[in-house]
Design a protein around this motif. Sequence first.
Motif, short mmCIF file in Angstrom:
data_model
loop_
_atom_site.label_atom_id
_atom_site.label_comp_id
_atom_site.label_asym_id
_atom_site.label_seq_id
_atom_site.Cartn_x
_atom_site.Cartn_y
_atom_site.Cartn_z
N THR A 267 -18.54 -3.46 -8.92
CA THR A 267 -17.31 -3.72 -9.68
C THR A 267 -16.12 -3.36 -8.79
O THR A 267 -16.22 -2.50 -7.92
N LEU A 268 -15.01 -4.03 -9.03
CA LEU A 268 -13.77 -3.77 -8.30
C LEU A 268 -12.60 -4.01 -9.24
O LEU A 268 -12.57 -5.02 -9.95
N ASP A 269 -11.63 -3.11 -9.23
CA ASP A 269 -10.35 -3.39 -9.86
C ASP A 269 -9.29 -3.38 -8.75
O ASP A 269 -9.61 -3.12 -7.58
N ASP A 270 -8.06 -3.65 -9.09
CA ASP A 270 -7.02 -3.74 -8.07
C ASP A 270 -6.87 -2.43 -7.29
O ASP A 270 -6.70 -2.44 -6.06
N ALA A 271 -6.97 -1.31 -7.98
CA ALA A 271 -6.80 -0.02 -7.32
C ALA A 271 -7.92 0.25 -6.32
O ALA A 271 -7.67 0.67 -5.18
N SER A 272 -9.17 0.01 -6.73
CA SER A 272 -10.29 0.26 -5.82
C SER A 272 -10.31 -0.75 -4.68
O SER A 272 -10.71 -0.43 -3.56
N ARG A 273 -9.85 -1.94 -4.95
CA ARG A 273 -9.76 -2.95 -3.89
C ARG A 273 -8.77 -2.51 -2.81
O ARG A 273 -9.07 -2.55 -1.62
N GLN A 274 -7.59 -2.09 -3.24
CA GLN A 274 -6.58 -1.65 -2.29
C GLN A 274 -7.01 -0.39 -1.56
O GLN A 274 -6.73 -0.23 -0.36
N ALA A 275 -7.69 0.51 -2.25
CA ALA A 275 -8.17 1.74 -1.61
C ALA A 275 -9.18 1.43 -0.52
O ALA A 275 -9.18 2.06 0.55
N ALA A 276 -10.05 0.46 -0.77
CA ALA A 276 -11.04 0.08 0.24
C ALA A 276 -10.37 -0.58 1.44
O ALA A 276 -10.67 -0.26 2.60
N LEU A 277 -9.45 -1.50 1.19
CA LEU A 277 -8.77 -2.19 2.28
C LEU A 277 -7.97 -1.21 3.14
O LEU A 277 -7.86 -1.39 4.36
N ALA A 278 -7.44 -0.16 2.52
CA ALA A 278 -6.65 0.83 3.27
C ALA A 278 -7.50 1.61 4.26
O ALA A 278 -6.96 2.26 5.17
N GLN A 279 -8.83 1.56 4.12
CA GLN A 279 -9.71 2.28 5.03
C GLN A 279 -10.21 1.40 6.18
O GLN A 279 -11.01 1.86 7.00
N LYS A 280 -9.72 0.17 6.23
CA LYS A 280 -10.13 -0.70 7.32
C LYS A 280 -9.49 -0.24 8.64
O LYS A 280 -8.76 0.75 8.70
N ASP A 281 -9.74 -0.99 9.68
CA ASP A 281 -9.28 -0.61 11.02
C ASP A 281 -7.78 -0.31 11.01
O ASP A 281 -6.98 -1.10 10.52
#
Length: 740
Positions: free
Chosen positions: A698-712
């Motif tokens: 599952t993903l909501d907008d907050a968890s999506r942005q949190a995951a993307l923020a951990q990219k390179d």
Amino acid sequence: MLNPQELTADVKQMALALGADLVGIASPSRYDGAPPKVRPQAHLPEAKAVIVMAVHHLDASVDFGAEPNSNFPGGFQIGMIPKLDTIAYRLARYVEALGYATVPIACTTFWHHRQAEGVPFDHAASFSHINALSAAGLGEYGWHGMAMSPKYGPRQRIISVITAAPLIPDPLYTGEPLCDRCKLCETACWGENYRPDHLLEPKTISFTIEGKKFEYAHINRWRCFWGEQCHLDMKRLAEREELDEQAIYDALDEGVDRVVQANAGYMCSSFKYCMAKPVRVWDKTKAANPRRRKSAPTGDWPSLRQRILKLAANAGASRIAIRPLADFTSLKPNFYDGFRTEDFFRTFKWVIAISRERPVFLTDSKNPLTAKNMPISLIITGGMMIGACDIGRFLDDSGYEAMVPWGKCGFGPLAARLQNWPGHDRGGLYTECLVTDAPLQPFETAIDRPCDGLNTPAEIIARAEEDNGCFPFIIHQVGSIRLDDLPTADTACLKQVMPAAKSLLIVAAELPKRTLELACKQEAECGVSYLMTNYQALREAFWAAHDMASGLKKQGYEAEPLFEVETWSKPRPVPQVSALPDLRAQAPFAAAAGLGFIGKNGFLIHPQYGPRLRFAFVLTTAPVATAPTVTGACPDGCRLCADACPVNALDVNGAGSSTEPFPRHEVRCQWARVMGMTAGEGSAMAGWRLPDLPVPDTLDDASRQAALAQKDPIQVRCYQRPNMADTQVERCLQACPFAH
């Protein structure tokens, strides 16, 4: 079958016809000493030649660029990137149609900012176009490490197509040395990057091709990265004695300004002050930097007008106007501080404006399809920028000065308003402008598009499918369907775009077969070509759909081109066009329009092209018959697509019948395809560091942005876009037996 001499001449002629200023051929043997991962064979194992092409920078854009410093490119290189990608895609399709595998390499954007395996330096491209220009005999390196040609000096951008065609290589350049080590590049550099203590060890990079030695300064490219990719204040670079990746983050943490004023970007001052010795001239009344010696001006008004009209039409313009620059003096306050605005208005005399309509529904923020179709603006913009660039290069080569003003100057909207073009006041037009000192005259005309003279919708469809010069080497299939033959749920949002709509046309352009087969599986482990052909095929399909819509309007129907036709799916972020639609979401429309059947992977399977098609659409009130259904099915028991998915997004046990697609877990698919969070589809192969996160259900907008923020951090902090230059490859599409 053409012999190698005839084939080489034919390919070169086609490259020139497509708009290249320079074209040369390099043999793979000239890369024998290169790191294995960047050789032509690493991208195409059966490579026999590299076709190298270039288009030149407008001289005035260089003379007026990088002022007051490198953070301010001005009108530099506008239109060159979409032009080069278009040339490469079309030439690759042409050569592949002759029976030879091809892999076109994207013009720009994709870098291994950290050292790739076997490559002994940072910031290496997956394939070096600069090196290719020298290997193809078109020029040589300058001391700054940039490519120089005898005609344009360093003022060209380059692109390459690797092919299995047995082309004859050109001899290496043996003329007068182009770089005389004048050191103007050193003195012009804002970061003092050529100081001996700033150069890396060894102080020079050198290599030999067929006995010819190439050598240039071993610059610390993190110092270039400071301004070119990070847009950090160039006035603060020289004070940085040591600079590496961590030092970039330190500068960001310290609050070094990122230049975000109008037209902030980058143009290298070393580039600005470089010119090849054989064509170097000085005229400090016009520019502080050395200029390029041009031929004497040629062409009278009738001949210039004829060529300008042709180039505008080729780029997709539907109207053109020429007005005196004096009509645009109200725009002077829009130029940024430090730009030589008064010199600009003294140098140029005329404004050439070219324009194309935007779909009306894009101005309706309440329409559910508006947001998903906003990439249309970038695709139309790319075409008009190509047109301005092409016209400017023609005038440059005719001995005149020309330059494309950047968008925030406001030339396009003002030109459209002065001409009172329909739609200018409602956001219904995109207008690009070029300024020049050529001997022009006031002029205005509409430009017929290729389908505008046809009499029926059926003629438009037939013309597009004929591939007879209307859409050369681009469009592969056109399908059609009556909206009444689609489920009501699928037509609801389309009816909001056009309540009286009766039909949907689907335009398809192909992804090159070998490019898909090799993506991230070849020695180079590179998905650059695959991504480039995806966004370029989408451009080609949309440009054709736009022209088809124009023809239908001339017949009295309503018609609009679309990029997306549904609202539920998630597009994938990409450079150049901003987003790639979800092929699985588009498949039911394509299948209903007679372009193929839906495979177990959920993609459209075309009888000839398999799943290798990208789509654009035309919604219209014209009555068009629904095309016959194409029947077919995946091989019994085939689950290659599901097995290839790195996130197990396809449920092999969920299909209700042998012909029903595997159900797709949308969050898992988005994690890989849209967000680029898995190494298995290519991001890690581009050198990006990925966080070690479990695949979520599952993903909501907050968890999506949190995951993307951990990219390179290079993507997140430096580019400020976490999906920047991800080279995702849909492994389910690649594994499909119909793709090969």
